[in-house]
Motif scaffolding. Structure first.
Motif, PDB file in Angstrom:
ATOM      1  N   GLU A  61       0.610  -1.457  -0.338  1.00  0.00           N
ATOM      2  CA  GLU A  61      -0.184   0.334   0.274  1.00  0.00           C
ATOM      3  C   GLU A  61       0.995   1.500  -0.185  1.00  0.00           C
ATOM      4  N   ASN A  62       1.829   1.362   1.169  1.00  0.00           N
ATOM      5  CA  ASN A  62       3.110   2.247   0.784  1.00  0.00           C
ATOM      6  C   ASN A  62       4.023   1.939   0.884  1.00  0.00           C
ATOM      7  N   ILE A  63       4.617   2.363  -0.742  1.00  0.00           N
ATOM      8  CA  ILE A  63       5.481   1.604  -1.626  1.00  0.00           C
ATOM      9  C   ILE A  63       6.903   1.644  -0.897  1.00  0.00           C
ATOM     10  N   LEU A  64       7.148   3.338  -0.403  1.00  0.00           N
ATOM     11  CA  LEU A  64       7.936   3.431   0.699  1.00  0.00           C
ATOM     12  C   LEU A  64       7.869   3.462   2.036  1.00  0.00           C
ATOM     13  N   GLY A  65       7.099   3.283   2.629  1.00  0.00           N
ATOM     14  CA  GLY A  65       6.608   2.916   3.704  1.00  0.00           C
ATOM     15  C   GLY A  65       6.043   4.455   4.291  1.00  0.00           C
ATOM     16  N   THR A  66       5.772   4.411   5.858  1.00  0.00           N
ATOM     17  CA  THR A  66       5.337   5.912   6.571  1.00  0.00           C
ATOM     18  C   THR A  66       6.267   6.460   7.416  1.00  0.00           C
ATOM     19  N   VAL A  67       5.893   7.433   7.582  1.00  0.00           N
ATOM     20  CA  VAL A  67       6.436   8.203   8.931  1.00  0.00           C
ATOM     21  C   VAL A  67       5.452   8.449   9.690  1.00  0.00           C
ATOM     22  N   PRO A  68       5.329   8.227  10.618  1.00  0.00           N
ATOM     23  CA  PRO A  68       4.781   9.536  11.943  1.00  0.00           C
ATOM     24  C   PRO A  68       5.009  10.812  11.947  1.00  0.00           C
ATOM     25  N   GLN A  69       4.017  11.927  11.489  1.00  0.00           N
ATOM     26  CA  GLN A  69       4.076  13.142  11.606  1.00  0.00           C
ATOM     27  C   GLN A  69       3.391  13.378  13.239  1.00  0.00           C
ATOM     28  N   ILE A  70       3.883  13.907  14.416  1.00  0.00           N
ATOM     29  CA  ILE A  70       3.849  13.971  15.260  1.00  0.00           C
ATOM     30  C   ILE A  70       2.893  15.684  15.802  1.00  0.00           C
ATOM     31  N   THR A  71       3.113  16.094  15.452  1.00  0.00           N
ATOM     32  CA  THR A  71       3.039  17.503  15.927  1.00  0.00           C
ATOM     33  C   THR A  71       2.342  17.830  14.054  1.00  0.00           C
ATOM     34  N   ASP A  83      -3.947  17.630  14.178  1.00  0.00           N
ATOM     35  CA  ASP A  83      -3.047  18.418  14.610  1.00  0.00           C
ATOM     36  C   ASP A  83      -3.119  17.426  15.571  1.00  0.00           C
ATOM     37  N   ALA A  84      -2.766  16.016  15.797  1.00  0.00           N
ATOM     38  CA  ALA A  84      -2.375  15.221  17.075  1.00  0.00           C
ATOM     39  C   ALA A  84      -1.758  14.533  16.198  1.00  0.00           C
ATOM     40  N   SER A  85      -1.682  13.178  15.891  1.00  0.00           N
ATOM     41  CA  SER A  85      -0.441  12.714  15.575  1.00  0.00           C
ATOM     42  C   SER A  85      -0.867  11.124  14.105  1.00  0.00           C
ATOM     43  N   TYR A  86      -0.366  11.624  13.494  1.00  0.00           N
ATOM     44  CA  TYR A  86      -0.793  10.805  12.376  1.00  0.00           C
ATOM     45  C   TYR A  86       0.751  10.244  10.814  1.00  0.00           C
ATOM     46  N   ARG A  87       0.337   9.696   9.888  1.00  0.00           N
ATOM     47  CA  ARG A  87       1.495   9.100   9.046  1.00  0.00           C
ATOM     48  C   ARG A  87       1.717   9.468   7.963  1.00  0.00           C
ATOM     49  N   TRP A  88       2.406  10.595   7.419  1.00  0.00           N
ATOM     50  CA  TRP A  88       2.809  10.227   5.958  1.00  0.00           C
ATOM     51  C   TRP A  88       3.826   9.111   5.257  1.00  0.00           C
ATOM     52  N   ASP A  89       3.075   9.276   4.095  1.00  0.00           N
ATOM     53  CA  ASP A  89       3.133   7.941   2.711  1.00  0.00           C
ATOM     54  C   ASP A  89       4.270   8.690   2.128  1.00  0.00           C
ATOM     55  N   VAL A  90       5.799   7.961   2.113  1.00  0.00           N
ATOM     56  CA  VAL A  90       7.030   8.590   2.195  1.00  0.00           C
ATOM     57  C   VAL A  90       7.122   8.696   0.396  1.00  0.00           C
ATOM     58  N   TYR A  91       6.645   7.236   0.248  1.00  0.00           N
ATOM     59  CA  TYR A  91       6.706   7.073  -1.074  1.00  0.00           C
ATOM     60  C   TYR A  91       5.742   9.132  -2.414  1.00  0.00           C
ATOM     61  N   PHE A  92       4.727   9.247  -1.903  1.00  0.00           N
ATOM     62  CA  PHE A  92       4.076  10.541  -1.997  1.00  0.00           C
ATOM     63  C   PHE A  92       4.568  11.672  -2.054  1.00  0.00           C
ATOM     64  N   SER A  93       4.938  11.410  -0.689  1.00  0.00           N
ATOM     65  CA  SER A  93       5.956  12.879  -0.992  1.00  0.00           C
ATOM     66  C   SER A  93       7.260  13.159  -1.665  1.00  0.00           C
ATOM     67  N   LEU A 289      20.143   2.748  10.603  1.00  0.00           N
ATOM     68  CA  LEU A 289      19.817   2.066   9.483  1.00  0.00           C
ATOM     69  C   LEU A 289      18.445   1.145   9.307  1.00  0.00           C
ATOM     70  N   ARG A 290      18.087   1.796  11.395  1.00  0.00           N
ATOM     71  CA  ARG A 290      16.746   0.576  11.835  1.00  0.00           C
ATOM     72  C   ARG A 290      15.390   1.084  10.583  1.00  0.00           C
ATOM     73  N   TYR A 291      14.897   2.604  10.581  1.00  0.00           N
ATOM     74  CA  TYR A 291      13.899   2.861  10.352  1.00  0.00           C
ATOM     75  C   TYR A 291      14.284   3.548   8.851  1.00  0.00           C
ATOM     76  N   TRP A 292      15.314   2.602   7.530  1.00  0.00           N
ATOM     77  CA  TRP A 292      16.118   3.519   6.883  1.00  0.00           C
ATOM     78  C   TRP A 292      14.784   4.433   5.916  1.00  0.00           C
ATOM     79  N   TRP A 293      13.770   3.803   5.791  1.00  0.00           N
ATOM     80  CA  TRP A 293      12.703   3.949   4.733  1.00  0.00           C
ATOM     81  C   TRP A 293      12.564   5.811   4.948  1.00  0.00           C
ATOM     82  N   THR A 294      12.406   6.378   6.214  1.00  0.00           N
ATOM     83  CA  THR A 294      12.073   7.361   7.031  1.00  0.00           C
ATOM     84  C   THR A 294      12.660   8.504   5.974  1.00  0.00           C
ATOM     85  N   PHE A 295      14.534   8.145   5.989  1.00  0.00           N
ATOM     86  CA  PHE A 295      15.323   9.238   5.648  1.00  0.00           C
ATOM     87  C   PHE A 295      16.016   9.205   4.365  1.00  0.00           C
TER      88      PHE A 295
END
Lengths: 326, 356
Positions: A61-71, A83-93, A289-295
């Motif tokens: 669903e999310n080709i490159l994973g997601t990254v949480p957006q806290i604020t 305005d709470a937390s949710y996640r962004w699709d990395v590939y889309f951005s 590299l634990r969460y490599w897809w975030t960066f």
């Protein structure tokens, strides 16, 4: 002929391929990553629930994973419900970020180059005390770090635009324009404080050429000032400026991302994703590299972007500057 | 004697530079309405919460007192007068005098900048010369690759990865400025002679503090130096390549001079000029880089004023303006030193035969 020469060097081919790739991705963004809500386009796709605070690894669903957006960062279309937390699709951005990076880089470079070339040409051609004064002013601008200007511009002109509770109807007309064209303080500060190299370059070229014989010849047959400047002087001075501009594009985008990263504003999408990924790069147990897809994908895109424009600048230099040709 | 004249001319340019920058900055400020600009002159501490009427009265008093409704030149003169008298306003975010705050943070930032510059200028010049002298060779290929990577890796990502490996993983290099307790540094036996922890540790006979300070500085210095080293090295390399094809080099070699002497006494001296010019152009971006690195490595220097001041709830105009003026004062010494180096390297410059 020169085109073939240009193409025969592998670095130049690489440069053209990379920059062309980014342009194609930017243009094809709606196909590569369809907007979930076309009526309300955004650079970020929100997925997941409010309480998900761990990045999700790449899935179908999310080709490159997601990254949480806290604020919620109020600078990107504040959505009061989210305005709470949710996640962004990395590939889309990543895909839509190409568009934002190209837009930012090209716009700022173009504006600085035009400003610098005009001021440099004026001071070089007119010369005398006026030219000297203009160059001293250029030197004075060189001592000013743009980061300090970002703060001041933001404080003075963006107080209302950045205010999430401000009604759009209450904004002044120029504020509406700035908001509609998505012009941020970083852009203005970078344009205001990075035109100096262009001015110095064009100024030195023109003041050197001004006394040469072919300009005297042009003067003696009665060519106007405008004709001499635009027809005979500027074409010689503009090529090094083009090279400088090509080399600048990547660096400007990196600098804007750095500004976002340290939290002073700006809206280059890649930078926003990277600042979101900050806590996950530090990772757990010293493994970045634990969460490599975030960066990793976004950083690679940023590095590739910068390398592409730098190589293009080098290539243009060998193409346009006869002295560097070997 | 001519050098002295050159020096005097350069020093005379400093007030002009300051005038231009402050005038531009103030022109920015003047665009805001007087009521908003009154924030620059707010008294240090509000004793109690004021009513709207009282605030209005205070605003009007400030506007009249400081002539905020007068024309631009008058206001500008007033403001510069205040600056010269050390009256830079009061920062509501930190609840401190702005100038005091800036001066307090300066040694931290200056230490980091100084060590990075001392590291990156020799390294950039040497590697640029080595790569340019044998351009096309293996050294050159390695240099070009590293330099390209150095300019293209975003410093903040590099910093984070280094932190992750060397701080969290291996625990070699901690973040922050110092691992020594604040109490130790404030004790009467520890005198801050210079404000640089690395030097103060030695001067006070506490080498452990010096070593600790260097451990904290290692990663920031590396991160900061990399990008600027790469830029400087690439400019030096390009200049070297241009120089070594010239005839005077061929003739020097034909006379049987040693390679080392040809490189360093002939080619390098001419290649130094473009390198120094490029350093002058990027001096301001070095200071910007310092701020970025400070934020990443949690060094509480001048950058903390930006990050806190921007996020503050009360708009901190005095600090924003003070910071802008101060950062010019920070970059100018670097520019002056580079300018003088340029004049030392090129006699034509100081004789006034060619313009800078």
């Amino acid at each position: 002929m020169t085109i073939r020469r240009f193409w025969s060097i592998w670095q130049n081919r690489l440069a053209v391929v990379i920059t062309a790739l980014f342009v194609v991705v930017a243009l094809a963004a709606p196909i590569l990553a369809p907007q979930p809500d076309p009526a309300n386009p955004s650079y970020f796709k929100v997925v997941g629930q409010n309480f998900q605070r761990i990045p999700e690894p790449p899935s179908e669903e999310n080709i490159l994973g997601t990254v949480p957006q806290i604020t919620n960062l109020p600078m990107f279309g504040f959505i009061p419900g989210q305005d709470a937390s949710y996640r962004w699709d990395v590939y889309f951005s990543l895909i839509w970020g190409t568009r934002s990076a190209l837009r930012f880089g090209l716009l700022v470079t173009l504006a600085t180059a035009v400003l610098g070339v005009i001021l440099g040409a004026l001071s070089g051609y007119i010369g005398g005390w006026f030219g000297g004064l203009l160059m001293r002013i250029t030197d004075a601008f060189l001592t000013f770090p743009p980061i300090a200007a970002v703060w001041l511009i933001r404080r003075l002109f963006f107080q209302q635009i950045n205010n999430p509770f401000m009604m759009p109807e209450l904004l002044r007309p120029w504020e509406l324009l700035l908001a509609r064209w998505q012009i941020d303080p970083v852009m203005i500060a970078l344009v205001m404080f990075s035109w100096m190299p262009y001015a110095r370059l064009v100024n030195s070229t023109i003041s050197q050429l001004k006394t040469t014989e072919y300009i005297q010849a042009a003067e003696s047959i009665g060519a106007s000032h405008a004709r001499i400047l635009f027809r005979h002087l500027l074409p010689n001075a503009i090529t090094p400026a083009i090279v400088l501009a090509a080399r600048d594009v990547g660096g400007l985008v990196i600098m804007a991302s750095a500004f976002i990263f340290i939290g002073i504003g700006g809206n280059v999408v890649w930078g926003v994703i990277l600042v979101t990924a900050r806590d996950y790069v530090i990772g757990i147990g010293g493994n970045p590299l634990r969460y490599w897809w975030t960066f990793v994908p976004v950083t690679s895109a940023l590095i590739l972007f910068s390398i592409g424009w730098n190589l293009l600048g080098d290539g243009l230099n060998t193409l346009l500057n006869p002295r560097a040709r070997r | 004697m001519t050098f002295l004249k050159f020096l005097i001319r350069r020093l005379l340019a400093i007030p002009l530079t300051l005038f231009v920058i402050t005038a531009v900055l103030f022109a920015f400020i003047v665009t805001a309405p007087p009521e908003e600009r009154a924030a620059l002159y707010f008294p240090p501490r509000q004793p109690r919460i004021l009513t709207d009427v009282q605030i209005q009265a205070m605003l009007e008093r400030i506007i009249v007192e400081h002539g905020l409704d007068k024309p631009y030149p008058v206001q500008y003169a007033n403001w510069v007068n205040d600056l010269l008298h050390g009256d830079w306003g009061w920062s509501p975010t930190f609840n401190t005098d702005v100038l005091e705050l800036l001066l307090l943070r300066t040694p931290v930032t200056a230490e980091l900048t100084l060590y990075s510059v001392l590291l990156l200028i020799p390294l950039g010049l040497i590697s640029g010369v080595a790569a340019g002298w044998r351009h096309g060779g293996r050294t050159d290929a390695i240099f070009r690759f590293t330099a390209f990577l150095g300019t293209s890796i975003p410093p903040f990502i590099l910093g984070l990865i280094l932190l992750s490996i060397f701080y969290i993983g291996l625990r070699w290099f901690p973040t922050g400025r110092s691992g020594v307790l604040d109490v130790t540094l404030r004790r009467a036996t520890f005198t801050p002679y210079t404000g640089f922890l690395t030097l103060d540790g030695l001067l006070n006979g506490r080498p452990d503090i010096t070593i600790d300070a260097f451990r904290h500085l290692a990663l920031p210095i590396f991160t900061l130096s990399l990008a600027h080293w790469a830029t400087l090295g690439r400019v030096t390399r390009a200049a070297m390549i241009e120089e070594i094809d010239k005839e005077y080099i061929t003739s020097a070699r034909a006379r049987g001079l040693y390679n080392r002497s040809v490189v360093w006494r002939h080619a390098f001296r001419n290649a130094l000029l473009p390198a120094l010019t490029s350093s002058i152009l990027s001096a301001a971006s070095l200071v910007t880089g310092v701020f970025v690195v400070e934020v990443i490595f949690n060094i509480k220097g001048l950058s903390e004023l930006i990050t806190k001041g921007i996020g503050a709830f009360t708009p901190d105009t005095p600090l924003a303006l003070g910071f802008a003026v101060y950062s010019v004062l920070l970059v100018m010494p670097i520019m002056i030193v580079l300018d003088l180096l340029k004049a030392i390297a090129d006699p034509r410059l100081r004789e006034g035969e060619i313009a800078s």
